[in-house]
Design an enzyme around this catalytic site. Structure first.
Site, PDB file in Angstrom:
ATOM      1  N   GLY A  53       0.807  -1.216   0.000  1.00 57.26           N
ATOM      2  CA  GLY A  53       0.000   0.000   0.000  1.00 57.26           C
ATOM      3  C   GLY A  53       0.837   1.260   0.000  1.00 57.26           C
ATOM      4  O   GLY A  53       0.648   2.131   0.847  1.00 57.26           O
ATOM      5  N   SER A  54       1.742   1.376  -0.994  1.00 56.33           N
ATOM      6  CA  SER A  54       2.740   2.457  -0.910  1.00 56.33           C
ATOM      7  C   SER A  54       2.683   3.453  -2.060  1.00 56.33           C
ATOM      8  O   SER A  54       3.678   4.110  -2.363  1.00 56.33           O
ATOM      9  CB  SER A  54       4.144   1.851  -0.827  1.00 56.33           C
ATOM     10  N   THR A  55       1.530   3.597  -2.687  1.00 51.74           N
ATOM     11  CA  THR A  55       1.442   4.589  -3.766  1.00 51.74           C
ATOM     12  C   THR A  55       1.171   5.993  -3.245  1.00 51.74           C
ATOM     13  O   THR A  55       1.331   6.970  -3.980  1.00 51.74           O
ATOM     14  CB  THR A  55       0.346   4.209  -4.773  1.00 51.74           C
ATOM     15  N   GLY A 111       0.535   8.569   0.712  1.00 46.97           N
ATOM     16  CA  GLY A 111       0.469   8.655   2.167  1.00 46.97           C
ATOM     17  C   GLY A 111       1.706   8.139   2.873  1.00 46.97           C
ATOM     18  O   GLY A 111       2.844   8.303   2.409  1.00 46.97           O
ATOM     19  N   ILE A 112       1.474   7.500   4.025  1.00 48.68           N
ATOM     20  CA  ILE A 112       2.575   6.992   4.843  1.00 48.68           C
ATOM     21  C   ILE A 112       3.377   5.953   4.078  1.00 48.68           C
ATOM     22  O   ILE A 112       4.610   5.932   4.132  1.00 48.68           O
ATOM     23  CB  ILE A 112       2.028   6.409   6.161  1.00 48.68           C
ATOM     24  N   GLY A 113       2.700   5.082   3.346  1.00 50.56           N
ATOM     25  CA  GLY A 113       3.403   4.042   2.603  1.00 50.56           C
ATOM     26  C   GLY A 113       4.367   4.612   1.580  1.00 50.56           C
ATOM     27  O   GLY A 113       5.499   4.130   1.426  1.00 50.56           O
ATOM     28  N   SER A 141      -1.440   2.155  14.607  1.00 48.65           N
ATOM     29  CA  SER A 141      -1.704   3.554  14.932  1.00 48.65           C
ATOM     30  C   SER A 141      -2.039   3.681  16.400  1.00 48.65           C
ATOM     31  O   SER A 141      -2.185   2.679  17.117  1.00 48.65           O
ATOM     32  CB  SER A 141      -2.850   4.096  14.077  1.00 48.65           C
ATOM     33  N   TYR A 182     -11.841   0.021  12.739  1.00 48.98           N
ATOM     34  CA  TYR A 182     -10.446   0.330  12.426  1.00 48.98           C
ATOM     35  C   TYR A 182      -9.566   0.084  13.650  1.00 48.98           C
ATOM     36  O   TYR A 182      -8.505  -0.548  13.556  1.00 48.98           O
ATOM     37  CB  TYR A 182     -10.339   1.783  11.973  1.00 48.98           C
TER      38      TYR A 182
END
Length: 264
Positions: A14-16, A18-20, A141, A154
């Protein structure tokens, strides 16, 4: 301290964005061959091109696969059979009154936020153990220990990651492989901007919306601002290096002092 990851291969789910994306950039800057992942071929290709422009000489690859499914995880492992640094970052979030969350939504959050990392760890950690070196990280988180009223599903998924990572750390004991969870506090990402707008209204200028969000919805923060993704990435890069060799089985906080406890 100089962090050097040349010769290591890293995968960030999931790195496209944000944090990723920030984590992938940080690992690439430290010299790791870094694999960017997302569901969309176009999104992965675009992110890889952007990162190559930002980080001259970076060794980057991209694999599009839906890691919220077993088939997606297997397809990725076929393309990338071994990694040294695995960052289980993929996650979804969104507000929903807890009494309105149906069974399908509970399952979806568990499948994407928990099982995606479980599958990848199961695929890649045995090879790390055989080679005598590896780093596995789960991105959780503050919601893992401070359950948000508006996102109980979540919070549940992030709490589960604490147990999962501790268990995998025990399985890897004495092998040279470390496993940790990084607990990110409220962080400034594209998705969080949308989330803030939902909670405080979309008509406010961003600086005003952020201040109102932190004051009304995250007043425990000692930082009194949203954390930037690069600040999370800095911890992940450190833990992914030789310098983090004595930290394993931990829940490491990058939360801006949000969690009101001495220990998680």
């Amino acid at each position: 301290m100089k962090i050097e990851l040349t010769g290591r291969t890293a995968l960030v789910s999931g790195s496209t964005k944000g944090i990723g994306r920030a984590i992938a950039a940080g690992l690439a800057r430290a010299g790791a061959r870094t694999v960017v992942n997302g569901r969309s071929e176009a999104g992965v290709r675009s992110t890889v091109e952007e990162l190559r422009a930002e980080i001259p000489g970076a060794d980057l690859a991209g694999v599009a696969a839906d890691l919220g499914t077993a088939a997606g995880a297997d397809a990725l492992a076929e393309r990338v059979p071994a990694v040294d640094i695995l960052v289980n970052n993929l996650g979804i979030f969104g507000p929903r009154p807890v009494l309105e969350i149906d069974d399908d939504e509970w399952r979806r959050y568990f499948e994407v936020n928990v099982l995606s990392g479980v599958r990848l760890t199961r695929l890649y950690m045995p090879g790390m153990m055989e080679r005598g070196w590896g780093r596995v990280q789960f991105i959780a988180s503050d919601s893992a220990v401070v359950t948000p009223e508006e996102m109980v599903h979540y919070g549940m998924s992030k709490t589960a990651l604490l147990a999962v990572s501790r268990g995998y750390a025990k399985a890897a004991a004495g092998t040279g492989v470390t496993v940790n969870t990084v607990m990110a506090g409220p962080t400034h990402t594209e998705g969080v901007e949308d989330f803030v707008a939902e909670l405080v209204g979309g008509d406010l200028p961003w600086d005003d919306a952020q201040r109102r969000f932190m004051a009304e919805h995250r007043p425990q923060s000692l930082l009194r601002r949203l954390i930037e993704p690069d600040e999370i990435a800095n911890m992940v890069v450190y833990l992914g290096s030789d310098l983090g060799s004595a930290t394993t089985g931990g829940a490491v906080r990058v939360d801006g002092g949000y969690i009101d406890a001495i220990l998680p």
